[in-house]
Design an enzyme around this catalytic site. Structure first.
Site, PDB file in Angstrom:
ATOM      1  N   ASP A  73       0.811  -1.220   0.000  1.00 26.53           N
ATOM      2  CA  ASP A  73       0.000   0.000   0.000  1.00 26.53           C
ATOM      3  C   ASP A  73       0.842   1.266   0.000  1.00 26.53           C
ATOM      4  O   ASP A  73       2.061   1.231   0.209  1.00 26.53           O
ATOM      5  CB  ASP A  73      -0.967  -0.007   1.202  1.00 26.53           C
ATOM      6  CG  ASP A  73      -0.326  -0.556   2.469  1.00 26.53           C
ATOM      7  OD1 ASP A  73       0.909  -0.530   2.565  1.00 26.53           O
ATOM      8  OD2 ASP A  73      -1.057  -1.006   3.355  1.00 26.53           O
ATOM      9  N   ASN A 142      -7.507  -3.043  14.307  1.00 25.15           N
ATOM     10  CA  ASN A 142      -8.876  -3.379  13.866  1.00 25.15           C
ATOM     11  C   ASN A 142      -8.873  -4.580  12.903  1.00 25.15           C
ATOM     12  O   ASN A 142      -9.834  -4.815  12.196  1.00 25.15           O
ATOM     13  CB  ASN A 142      -9.542  -2.170  13.198  1.00 25.15           C
ATOM     14  CG  ASN A 142      -8.814  -1.719  11.936  1.00 25.15           C
ATOM     15  OD1 ASN A 142      -7.827  -2.343  11.526  1.00 25.15           O
ATOM     16  ND2 ASN A 142      -9.293  -0.666  11.299  1.00 25.15           N
ATOM     17  N   HIS A 144      -7.153  -4.975  10.213  1.00 30.27           N
ATOM     18  CA  HIS A 144      -6.960  -4.738   8.765  1.00 30.27           C
ATOM     19  C   HIS A 144      -5.664  -5.391   8.301  1.00 30.27           C
ATOM     20  O   HIS A 144      -4.729  -5.586   9.075  1.00 30.27           O
ATOM     21  CB  HIS A 144      -7.036  -3.246   8.412  1.00 30.27           C
ATOM     22  CG  HIS A 144      -5.862  -2.409   8.820  1.00 30.27           C
ATOM     23  ND1 HIS A 144      -5.945  -1.052   9.019  1.00 30.27           N
ATOM     24  CD2 HIS A 144      -4.567  -2.712   9.073  1.00 30.27           C
ATOM     25  CE1 HIS A 144      -4.766  -0.569   9.347  1.00 30.27           C
ATOM     26  NE2 HIS A 144      -3.911  -1.562   9.396  1.00 30.27           N
ATOM     27  N   GLU A 149      -9.741  -2.192   5.230  1.00 28.17           N
ATOM     28  CA  GLU A 149     -10.363  -1.858   6.491  1.00 28.17           C
ATOM     29  C   GLU A 149     -11.590  -2.740   6.738  1.00 28.17           C
ATOM     30  O   GLU A 149     -12.110  -3.356   5.796  1.00 28.17           O
ATOM     31  CB  GLU A 149     -10.796  -0.383   6.460  1.00 28.17           C
ATOM     32  CG  GLU A 149      -9.646   0.595   6.273  1.00 28.17           C
ATOM     33  CD  GLU A 149      -8.798   0.791   7.523  1.00 28.17           C
ATOM     34  OE1 GLU A 149      -8.630  -0.165   8.309  1.00 28.17           O
ATOM     35  OE2 GLU A 149      -8.290   1.902   7.707  1.00 28.17           O
TER      36      GLU A 149
HETATM   37  C1  F6R Z   1       1.426  -1.547   6.132  1.00 27.14           C
HETATM   38  C2  F6R Z   1       0.121  -2.178   6.218  1.00 27.14           C
HETATM   39  C3  F6R Z   1      -0.673  -2.211   7.479  1.00 27.14           C
HETATM   40  C4  F6R Z   1       0.167  -2.511   8.708  1.00 27.14           C
HETATM   41  C5  F6R Z   1      -0.712  -2.490   9.971  1.00 27.14           C
HETATM   42  C6  F6R Z   1       0.114  -2.686  11.221  1.00 27.14           C
HETATM   43  O1  F6R Z   1       1.963  -1.672   4.828  1.00 27.14           O
HETATM   44  O2  F6R Z   1      -0.329  -2.647   5.234  1.00 27.14           O
HETATM   45  O3  F6R Z   1      -1.689  -3.167   7.351  1.00 27.14           O
HETATM   46  O4  F6R Z   1       0.781  -3.758   8.576  1.00 27.14           O
HETATM   47  O5  F6R Z   1      -1.364  -1.260  10.063  1.00 27.14           O
HETATM   48  O6  F6R Z   1       0.960  -1.580  11.391  1.00 27.14           O
HETATM   49  P1  F6R Z   1       2.086  -1.570  12.501  1.00 27.14           P
HETATM   50  O7  F6R Z   1       3.078  -2.601  12.116  1.00 27.14           O
HETATM   51  O8  F6R Z   1       2.668  -0.183  12.437  1.00 27.14           O
HETATM   52  O9  F6R Z   1       1.425  -1.868  13.799  1.00 27.14           O
END
Ligand code: F6R
Length: 253
Positions: A73, A142, A144, A149
């Site tokens: 992303d 959450n 995701h 989401e």
């Molecule tokens: C990042 C991504 C997100 C993160 C998730 C966890 O490329 O796709 O899904 O993996 O938000 O983020 P952290 O590791 O910062 O807790």
């Protein structure tokens, strides 16, 4: 360690242990297939994993010269030189520190304003690489994965996402203030993720415990995006004690 036909859960003591185990799995993939296609993630969780891979590269144990990557992303509206962009994160956290060829790395173009064009372009890139051999995933509080989401359709491919208030709040820690967090992002879809041959999900800390429990043991539902991974036939989860705390309290591991 819990193992069924399709899902392996590896416990690590802490963040460093999780990082080393995850790096071992990625490293094995590169050794077994030097031109592997790796699906990569950003965020806090994979930083230690990338550091360990860099360390093995520096010791001469890993060669990235044929590796190809496709990131999950990118924030819409951020320039690749913006310090908060995922392009900048990948460049500084991994790509500039190993011998990967920049031409073999792919990230959605956050500056593209034509949403349809960018989503089609990125899907074509993913397809032209063939299937992703190993997709690395973090997980949101959450649940995701990528920026898929809660309540996003499982059948989506690359699309433009309106970030949820929960994600904006979680990611505000990287920005000067919450208002600076972009409201939209390009993300590969659940369908792209599910088409990967293998998935490696990493999680650390108590804030992920609920999401991890619901994703692995709860019902498969778009309200818990990572729950779809229960339907994939090759998922490895590497998580530390804190992230697995609810699962362990319930005696499920
Ligand atoms: C990042 C991504 C997100 C993160 C998730 C966890 O490329 O796709 O899904 O993996 O938000 O983020 P952290 O590791 O910062 O807790």
């Amino acid at each position: 360690m819990k193992e069924d036909d399709t899902m392996l859960i590896c416990t690590a003591n802490d963040y460093n242990g999780m990082s080393r185990k995850a790096a071992n799995i990625i490293s094995a993939q590169i050794i077994m297939k030097p031109n592997a296609v790796l699906g990569l993630a950003t965020g806090s969780t994979p930083i230690g994993t990338y550091l360990q891979l860099i360390n093995w590269y520096e010791k001469g144990d890993l060669d990235f010269s044929f590796v190809r990557t496709v990131n999950l992303d990118e924030y819409k509206g951020l320039d690749p030189n913006n310090l908060q962009s995922y392009a900048y994160f990948m460049k500084t956290t991994l790509f500039d520190q190993v011998n990967i060829r920049p031409v073999n790395t792919n990230i959605p173009n956050g500056l593209e304003t034509d949403i349809d064009f960018e989503c089609k372009r990125y899907n074509t890139v993913i397809k032209s690489l063939g299937d992703i051999d190993l997709q690395l995933l973090g997980i949101g509080t959450n649940a995701h994965i990528g920026f898929n989401e809660p309540n996003s359709a499982f059948e989506k491919e690359t699309h433009c996402v309106k970030l949820s208030p929960n994600t904006i709040e979680s990611n505000a820690r990287f920005f000067e203030n919450e208002d600076d967090v972009p409201r939209f992002a390009y993300s590969t879809g659940i369908k792209n993720i599910m088409q990967s041959k293998k998935i490696l999900l990493i999680a650390s800390g108590k804030s992920k415990a609920d999401a991890l429990y619901n994703s692995i043991f709860g019902p498969i539902t778009p309200s818990v995006p990572a729950s779809i991974l229960q339907l994939h036939n090759n998922v490895t989860i590497v998580a530390d004690e804190d992230a697995l705390s609810i699962i362990k309290e319930k005696g499920l591991l």
